[in-house]
Design an enzyme around this catalytic site. Structure first.
Site, PDB file in Angstrom:
ATOM      1  N   GLY A  28       0.820  -1.206   0.000  1.00 28.97           N
ATOM      2  CA  GLY A  28       0.000   0.000   0.000  1.00 28.97           C
ATOM      3  C   GLY A  28       0.846   1.243   0.000  1.00 28.97           C
ATOM      4  O   GLY A  28       2.006   1.240   0.436  1.00 28.97           O
ATOM      5  N   GLY A  30       0.161   5.805   0.159  1.00 30.76           N
ATOM      6  CA  GLY A  30      -0.788   6.906   0.159  1.00 30.76           C
ATOM      7  C   GLY A  30      -0.167   8.175   0.695  1.00 30.76           C
ATOM      8  O   GLY A  30       1.053   8.316   0.749  1.00 30.76           O
ATOM      9  N   GLY A  31      -1.027   9.085   1.121  1.00 28.48           N
ATOM     10  CA  GLY A  31      -0.568  10.392   1.538  1.00 28.48           C
ATOM     11  C   GLY A  31       0.325  10.376   2.764  1.00 28.48           C
ATOM     12  O   GLY A  31       1.137  11.275   2.962  1.00 28.48           O
ATOM     13  N   MET A  32       0.183   9.352   3.625  1.00 29.78           N
ATOM     14  CA  MET A  32       0.982   9.300   4.848  1.00 29.78           C
ATOM     15  C   MET A  32       2.263   8.503   4.695  1.00 29.78           C
ATOM     16  O   MET A  32       3.210   8.706   5.427  1.00 29.78           O
ATOM     17  CB  MET A  32       0.151   8.695   5.975  1.00 29.78           C
ATOM     18  N   VAL A  35       3.221   1.064   3.003  1.00 26.58           N
ATOM     19  CA  VAL A  35       3.076  -0.119   3.847  1.00 26.58           C
ATOM     20  C   VAL A  35       3.838  -1.272   3.205  1.00 26.58           C
ATOM     21  O   VAL A  35       3.681  -1.541   2.015  1.00 26.58           O
ATOM     22  CB  VAL A  35       1.595  -0.517   4.015  1.00 26.58           C
ATOM     23  N   ASP A 143     -10.838  10.004   9.776  1.00 29.48           N
ATOM     24  CA  ASP A 143     -10.602   9.685   8.370  1.00 29.48           C
ATOM     25  C   ASP A 143     -11.269   8.364   8.008  1.00 29.48           C
ATOM     26  O   ASP A 143     -10.709   7.537   7.297  1.00 29.48           O
ATOM     27  CB  ASP A 143      -9.106   9.622   8.063  1.00 29.48           C
TER      28      ASP A 143
END
Length: 574
Positions: A28, A30-32, A35, A143
């Site tokens: 994974g 994303g914005g953060m 993974v 979120d």
């Protein structure tokens, strides 16, 4: 890629090791952050969410991240994927959560279409139960969105709570937007006002509408356009007349403009259970067959160990991978040194097997070892996390159910991005500081018959596993680990953190006690489903010993609580 493949091969820019854990694949981004799939030395699958460098370089974010995740680690309950470990002191902060072999809701909808209404009610009701646990710990998810709900054949699970507020407060922007997911925000969140538990209820109402129809209640515009319409909902509420009349009352009560006017999570769970026509803990055939088969295939894929990394791309990155991290143990970090009972570095368990790639060997890595003298690496502990746990807080600028870059991934065959994958990193030699094979525990007694019987009508008993003894109402003292209560319908209460163990060694038991944490209370009606015969339960006792209960049988009693026959083993530290 086929259904037997979980994740995407590591890229040239990816590290090959984080905090002593070898990385096998991406699961994974994303914005953060990203993974990664990894494993403990004992072969247990873990997923490490490595926070982006620009976040990690912000001291304020690190402080907030530490505070939020410490709070999130207190969350115990049904349908939550618990945070079990994290690190904010290294170059790249990271977060670990327990393993659930599931599929993110947004991917399930993209692949299989909207869910039937009974499944939607079960989804929303179980998610409401998860929010009860999260809110009880003083946390607002902030979120909640389809990619943060995992579907499994054992029900839905909520992930990624505990970091959204830390991210929001940085005021960073990514992909032209702000941290968060605008099309699933509440009005108060979109307006920058104070948020509370009702914020998550609003988001859950939006998720319910999307899960049932594939349509967002505020239309088909871009994410920021939808966020603007949500912010203006007091003047222009969403049109709900096109939704099924059985779903419409739920949507109306969740999507009220004023937070105080929204339905509470407990009432929402009860409403959904009634509307679903089945108990919320009954997941027999709860999903359509094609989706259930898809989940089953991914679960089977997660039961095969991944292959060892190859040396195909060693030359491009040097002998230690992209970041030159040095030799890495063959199956993850060494076992941790002594840690305080139930402390922030307490490791957690994971199911006995993890994700795989096509052509993976069928032999599992060697069993774990444990030594109190073993050195620690970056305060990792025995981290547990799920290969299917796609912990991402992506900023989505257009609302879509189609799979796209920057979204979370569970145990899913398609990679997050379409970049050409590269092979895993080189196999490094085993470290010279391999921990001792001697266990840190010695048995006090083994497999002692120990019955946990209903106390009868309107009575309470407590079990002290160190003695061991079940105390009656007249002689209950402190220092007990389990309370059996027949008052008000009946329930078990756990006085110490309990978890399910993947095996019967003290090392596996310790992992189970510290990570696969059971709810602090289980109602009588849920006991058999939550703790069936054959379960191995573990806890660190009030006196600091390690206790293991093997459930050998369950029978009905005269009260609400069933009687449990168990075998009790107690270890003490050397």
């Amino acid at each position: 890629m086929g259904a037997d493949v979980v994740g995407e091969r590591l890229r040239a820019e990816d590290p090959r090791e984080i905090a002593g854990y070898r990385l096998y694949a991406r699961i994974g981004e994303g914005g953060m952050g990203t993974v990664y799939l990894s494993r403990t030395r004992g072969g247990q699958p873990v997923a490490l969410k490595v926070i982006r460098r620009d976040f990690g370089g912000d001291p304020g974010f690190r402080r907030r991240f530490e505070q939020e995740v410490q709070a999130a680690r207190r969350v115990q309950g049904y349908h939550v994927v618990p945070v079990v470990d994290h690190d904010t002191t290294g170059e790249r902060p990271w977060l670990a959560s327990a393993f659930v072999p599931g599929l993110p809701l947004h991917e399930a909808l993209a692949a299989h279409g909207p869910l039937p209404l009974p499944a939607v009610f079960t989804l929303v009701g179980c998610t409401a139960r998860a929010l009860i646990s999260i809110h009880s710990a003083g946390i607002v998810h902030r979120d909640l969105k389809p990619s943060n709900i995992l579907l499994s054949n054992q029900g839905p699970y909520v992930i990624d709570f505990g970091i959204a507020r830390a991210a929001d407060a940085t005021q960073l922007t990514v992909s032209g937007g702000v941290i968060g997911t605008p099309q699933f925000m509440s009005p108060e969140h979109a307006l920058g006002e104070t948020v509370g538990p009702a914020t998550d209820v609003f988001s859950l109402g939006l998720i319910a509408a999307v899960a049932a129809t594939g349509r967002h209640p505020y239309g088909d515009g871009g994410a920021l356009t939808l966020a603007a319409q949500i912010a203006n909902t007091a003047l222009r509420p969403p049109r709900l007349d096109a939704y099924d009349e059985r779903l419409r009352p739920l949507l109306e009560r969740c999507l009220a403009a004023a937070p105080a006017a929204r339905i509470g999570t407990e009432e929402l769970a009860a409403l959904c259970e009634q509307a679903a026509g089945r108990p919320l803990n009954d997941f027999t055939g709860w999903l359509p067959e094609p989706l259930a088969a898809d989940l089953a295939a991914r679960e089977r894929a997660a039961l095969t160990p991944p292959p060892e990394p190859t040396v195909t791309d060693q030359g491009a990155r040097g002998p230690h991978g992209a970041q030159g991290t040095g030799p890495v143990p063959p199956h993850g970090p060494e076992a941790p040194g002594p840690v305080p009972p139930h402390g922030p570095e307490a490791p957690g368990p994971v199911p006995p097997h993890g994700p795989t790639f096509a052509g993976a060997p069928t032999t599992a890595p060697p069993p774990p070892t444990y030594s109190p003298a073993a050195p620690r690496r970056d305060r990792t502990g025995l981290v547990v996390a799920g290969a299917a746990v796609a912990l991402v807080v992506a900023v989505t600028v257009t609302w879509t159910l189609a799979r796209s870059g920057g979204t979370a991934h569970g145990a899913r065959e398609q990679p997050t991005h379409s970049a050409t994958p590269t092979g895993p990193g080189p196999t490094s030699p085993a470290p010279t500081d391999t921990p001792s094979q001697e266990s840190a525990y010695t048995a006090v007694f083994t497999d002692r018959t120990f019955a946990l019987r209903s106390p009868g009508a309107a009575a309470v008993v407590e079990a002290d596993l160190d003695i061991p003894k079940v105390h009656g109402t007249s002689d209950i003292t402190s220092g007990n680990e389990i309370e059996l209560d027949e008052v008000a319908g009946g329930h078990w209460s756990f006085k110490t953190p309990w978890g399910k163990s993947a095996g019967t060694t003290p090392e596996q038991c310790l992992e189970g006690a510290r990570g696969d944490v059971l709810p602090t209370q289980i109602d009588a009606k849920d006991l058999r489903a939550t703790i069936p015969a054959g379960t191995v339960l573990c806890t660190e006792t009030d006196e600091g010993n390690l206790a293991m209960l093997k459930v050998t049988g369950i029978t009905a009693s005269a009260g609400n609580l069933p009687d449990y026959a168990t075998k009790l083993t107690l270890w003490k530290q050397r």
